[in-house]
Design a protein around this motif. Structure first.
Motif, PDB file in Angstrom:
ATOM      1  N   SER A 296       0.834  -1.195   0.000  1.00 39.23           N
ATOM      2  CA  SER A 296       0.000   0.000   0.000  1.00 39.23           C
ATOM      3  C   SER A 296       0.870   1.247   0.000  1.00 39.23           C
ATOM      4  N   ALA A 297       0.260   2.385  -0.346  1.00 38.57           N
ATOM      5  CA  ALA A 297       0.971   3.662  -0.362  1.00 38.57           C
ATOM      6  C   ALA A 297      -0.031   4.790  -0.170  1.00 38.57           C
ATOM      7  N   TYR A 298       0.443   5.910   0.373  1.00 37.09           N
ATOM      8  CA  TYR A 298      -0.379   7.094   0.501  1.00 37.09           C
ATOM      9  C   TYR A 298      -0.505   7.762  -0.861  1.00 37.09           C
ATOM     10  N   LEU A 299      -1.672   8.379  -1.080  1.00 35.59           N
ATOM     11  CA  LEU A 299      -1.986   8.963  -2.382  1.00 35.59           C
ATOM     12  C   LEU A 299      -2.497  10.384  -2.218  1.00 35.59           C
ATOM     13  N   ASP A 300      -1.917  11.306  -2.981  1.00 37.57           N
ATOM     14  CA  ASP A 300      -2.415  12.678  -3.073  1.00 37.57           C
ATOM     15  C   ASP A 300      -2.520  13.005  -4.564  1.00 37.57           C
ATOM     16  N   TRP A 301      -3.757  13.100  -5.061  1.00 32.98           N
ATOM     17  CA  TRP A 301      -4.021  13.203  -6.493  1.00 32.98           C
ATOM     18  C   TRP A 301      -4.793  14.479  -6.766  1.00 32.98           C
TER      19      TRP A 301
END
Length: 217
Positions: free
Chosen positions: A72-77
């Protein structure tokens, strides 16, 4: 195919996630849930509203599992019409990836260097080896079917998507929250064969005017 540029996010994420091996992160409910007396939405009007919503930002986490591994990874889109800027952060700060692009091309920057392509599908295959439905995720993340391809939806008590089958992909919309003046997905599970993607969205926000959404060059 401008919308294809946006959805390169998922493919780039897959390359970094599979090596991380961490569990799917559980978000707190920062988006308020639908009210108890939430009226059932008019589906046609809801689709129209979300189709016209072309500037937004989401923050959360995305996880991927295959038959062999997962992570998993953090996402800022950030999305502005046909241009996007995506920051992917590895678990416990173990590296980050920036993906940006527009209808003319896409650019990936990570610890291995900078990669540019005018075909997001080709870039996806080079970095992950997987055939990802890039042009569809932009719509799915908002809780509506992609305009192309046969879709088989079911609906929940709010009149929003409960499940969706499209082009051999199965989506489950497990949770919605109030944001941007409507109901938007908080948790989506996307599966096809042995590939399972979980997207958990903590925040839906209007796009800040900070010029983050930059074109590829």
């Amino acid at each position: 195919m401008p919308h294809n540029r946006t959805l390169i996010t998922l493919a780039i994420l897959l390359a970094s996630l599979i090596t991380s091996g961490c569990q799917i992160w559980q978000t707190s409910h920062e988006m308020p849930p639908p009210k108890a007396d939430q009226p059932k939405l008019n589906w046609v009007e809801h689709v129209r509203t979300l189709t016209l919503m072309q500037e937004w930002q989401i923050r959360g986490k995305i996880g991927v599992r295959t038959a062999e591994d997962g992570g998993s990874a953090y996402l800022d889109w950030s999305q502005s019409f046909d241009s996007f800027y995506i920051l992917l952060s590895g678990p416990l700060g173990q590296g980050s990836t920036v993906v940006s692009g527009n209808p003319y091309g896409a650019r990936l920057e990570n610890s291995d260097g900078t990669f540019i392509s005018d075909s997001p599908e080709q870039l996806v295959m080079e970095h992950t080896g997987w055939d990802i439905p890039i042009h569809q995720l932009l719509y799915w993340v908002k809780g509506i079917p992609a305009p192309r391809g046969k879709s088989e939806p079911t609906y929940n008590e709010y009149g929003t998507l409960k499940t969706l089958r499209q082009d051999q992909w199965t989506l489950e919309f497990d949770r919605y929250g109030e944001a941007m003046g409507t109901l938007l997905p908080q948790k989506i599970r996307i599966t096809k064969d042995n590939l399972k993607v979980t997207l958990i969205i903590k925040e839906w926000l209007p796009l800040a005017n900070n010029d983050e959404t930059t074109p590829a060059s």
